[in-house]
Design a protein around this motif. Sequence first.
Motif, PDB file in Angstrom:
ATOM      1  N   ASN A   4      47.190  48.146  30.843  1.00  0.00           N
ATOM      2  CA  ASN A   4      47.865  49.395  31.166  1.00  0.00           C
ATOM      3  C   ASN A   4      47.632  50.475  30.120  1.00  0.00           C
ATOM      4  O   ASN A   4      48.248  51.513  30.168  1.00  0.00           O
ATOM      5  N   GLU A  94      52.959  42.960  37.093  1.00  0.00           N
ATOM      6  CA  GLU A  94      53.894  44.076  37.292  1.00  0.00           C
ATOM      7  C   GLU A  94      55.188  43.606  37.960  1.00  0.00           C
ATOM      8  O   GLU A  94      56.270  44.064  37.595  1.00  0.00           O
ATOM      9  N   ASN A  99      58.540  45.679  38.162  1.00  0.00           N
ATOM     10  CA  ASN A  99      57.986  46.838  38.851  1.00  0.00           C
ATOM     11  C   ASN A  99      57.579  46.440  40.268  1.00  0.00           C
ATOM     12  O   ASN A  99      56.456  46.034  40.512  1.00  0.00           O
ATOM     13  N   VAL A 102      54.644  48.238  42.688  1.00  0.00           N
ATOM     14  CA  VAL A 102      53.261  47.782  42.754  1.00  0.00           C
ATOM     15  C   VAL A 102      52.957  47.136  44.114  1.00  0.00           C
ATOM     16  O   VAL A 102      51.812  47.114  44.557  1.00  0.00           O
TER      17      VAL A 102
END
Length: 114
Positions: A4, A94, A99, A102
Amino acid sequence: MDKNTETNTGMENCDQTCPACARHKNTPRSKETVHKLQSRLNRIIGQLNGTKNMLDDNRYCGDILMQLSAAQSALKSVAEIILKEHMKTCVVEEIEKGNTDVIDEAVDLIDRLK
């Protein structure tokens, strides 16, 4: 550098959420995987160059279309390999970080590859 982190493009101080940085994500791949993908892409480039030569030689339309079909199929195969890798690595990482956005990105990618 983790996947990332943007590459050295002069955007080191950029907010990671900006669209420009999103294009500079880095996904480490094994040398074997990179070699396999590059070999396939080189073959596709050869097919496309062959198609260009066929056009230059005014070859039969059906022959050109068959060559293009083979190149499209090979390119789709490369995309599927990268998508599978993406799902097994980037998407899982992710989700483990919490997250879940994603998932929408992955669904969008799958739709685009149809």
